[in-house]
Design a protein around this motif. Structure first.
Motif, PDB file in Angstrom:
ATOM      1  N   VAL A 252      10.759  33.647 -26.322  1.00 22.71           N
ATOM      2  CA  VAL A 252      10.460  32.260 -25.941  1.00 22.71           C
ATOM      3  C   VAL A 252       9.012  32.083 -25.490  1.00 22.71           C
ATOM      4  N   ALA A 253       8.366  33.163 -25.105  1.00 26.77           N
ATOM      5  CA  ALA A 253       6.984  33.038 -24.630  1.00 26.77           C
ATOM      6  C   ALA A 253       6.283  34.377 -24.716  1.00 26.77           C
ATOM      7  N   GLU A 254       4.954  34.288 -24.767  1.00 26.30           N
ATOM      8  CA  GLU A 254       4.119  35.487 -24.693  1.00 26.30           C
ATOM      9  C   GLU A 254       3.020  35.242 -23.679  1.00 26.30           C
ATOM     10  N   LEU A 255       2.827  36.214 -22.828  1.00 30.03           N
ATOM     11  CA  LEU A 255       1.700  36.183 -21.893  1.00 30.03           C
ATOM     12  C   LEU A 255       0.610  37.053 -22.477  1.00 30.03           C
ATOM     13  N   VAL A 256      -0.541  36.465 -22.708  1.00 34.69           N
ATOM     14  CA  VAL A 256      -1.669  37.209 -23.270  1.00 34.69           C
ATOM     15  C   VAL A 256      -2.856  37.068 -22.320  1.00 34.69           C
ATOM     16  N   PRO A 257      -3.758  38.031 -22.320  1.00 32.70           N
ATOM     17  CA  PRO A 257      -4.938  37.917 -21.458  1.00 32.70           C
ATOM     18  C   PRO A 257      -5.775  36.706 -21.845  1.00 32.70           C
ATOM     19  N   ALA A 258      -6.348  36.058 -20.849  1.00 28.57           N
ATOM     20  CA  ALA A 258      -7.204  34.895 -21.090  1.00 28.57           C
ATOM     21  C   ALA A 258      -8.499  35.343 -21.759  1.00 28.57           C
ATOM     22  N   LYS A 259      -8.976  34.508 -22.662  1.00 26.34           N
ATOM     23  CA  LYS A 259     -10.258  34.791 -23.323  1.00 26.34           C
ATOM     24  C   LYS A 259     -11.382  34.426 -22.378  1.00 26.34           C
ATOM     25  N   PRO A 260     -12.470  35.192 -22.404  1.00 25.91           N
ATOM     26  CA  PRO A 260     -13.598  34.836 -21.536  1.00 25.91           C
ATOM     27  C   PRO A 260     -14.179  33.498 -21.965  1.00 25.91           C
ATOM     28  N   ALA A 261     -14.595  32.731 -20.991  1.00 18.87           N
ATOM     29  CA  ALA A 261     -15.162  31.422 -21.282  1.00 18.87           C
ATOM     30  C   ALA A 261     -16.475  31.572 -22.041  1.00 18.87           C
ATOM     31  N   ALA A 262     -16.632  30.758 -23.053  1.00 19.71           N
ATOM     32  CA  ALA A 262     -17.869  30.781 -23.838  1.00 19.71           C
ATOM     33  C   ALA A 262     -18.990  30.175 -22.993  1.00 19.71           C
TER      34      ALA A 262
END
Length: 82
Positions: free
Chosen positions: A35-45
Motif C-alpha cells: 500500500v505504500a513505500e517509504l523512500v529517502p527524500a531527494k536533496p533539494a535542488a
C-alpha cells in the motif's frame, strides 16, 4: 528493500524512519498487499537565480601609477577648460 506489515510498521515506526534516513526503502503491506513505500527524500535542488538578479561585482582596475579610474575622471574634470 524491507517489506513490513502495517501493524509491525506502527509498532516500530521510529526504527523504520531511521532505516529510511540511512537510504533504505521500506514497503508497507496491508493484508499482504503493498500500500505504500517509504523512500529517502531527494536533496533539494539549488535555487537558480536569474542573471539579472545576481549581485554585480564592481570593476576594480588599478593602474601602474596607483590611481583609480575615479581619481582619473576627477582629475580630467578639474583640468577641463570650461
Amino acid at each position: 528493500m524491507h517489506t513490513i506489515a502495517l501493524s509491525e510498521f506502527r509498532a516500530h515506526a521510529s526504527a523504520m524512519i531511521d532505516l529510511v534516513e540511512r537510504g533504505e526503502t521500506i514497503r508497507i503491506l496491508r493484508h499482504g498487499k503493498p500500500v505504500a513505500e517509504l523512500v529517502p527524500a531527494k536533496p533539494a535542488a539549488p535555487e537558480k537565480i536569474p542573471s539579472w538578479k545576481r549581485p554585480i561585482k564592481p570593476l576594480e582596475y588599478l593602474r601602474a601609477d596607483g590611481k583609480t579610474l575615479a581619481q582619473l575622471i576627477i582629475e580630467e574634470r578639474e583640468s577641463a577648460r570650461y
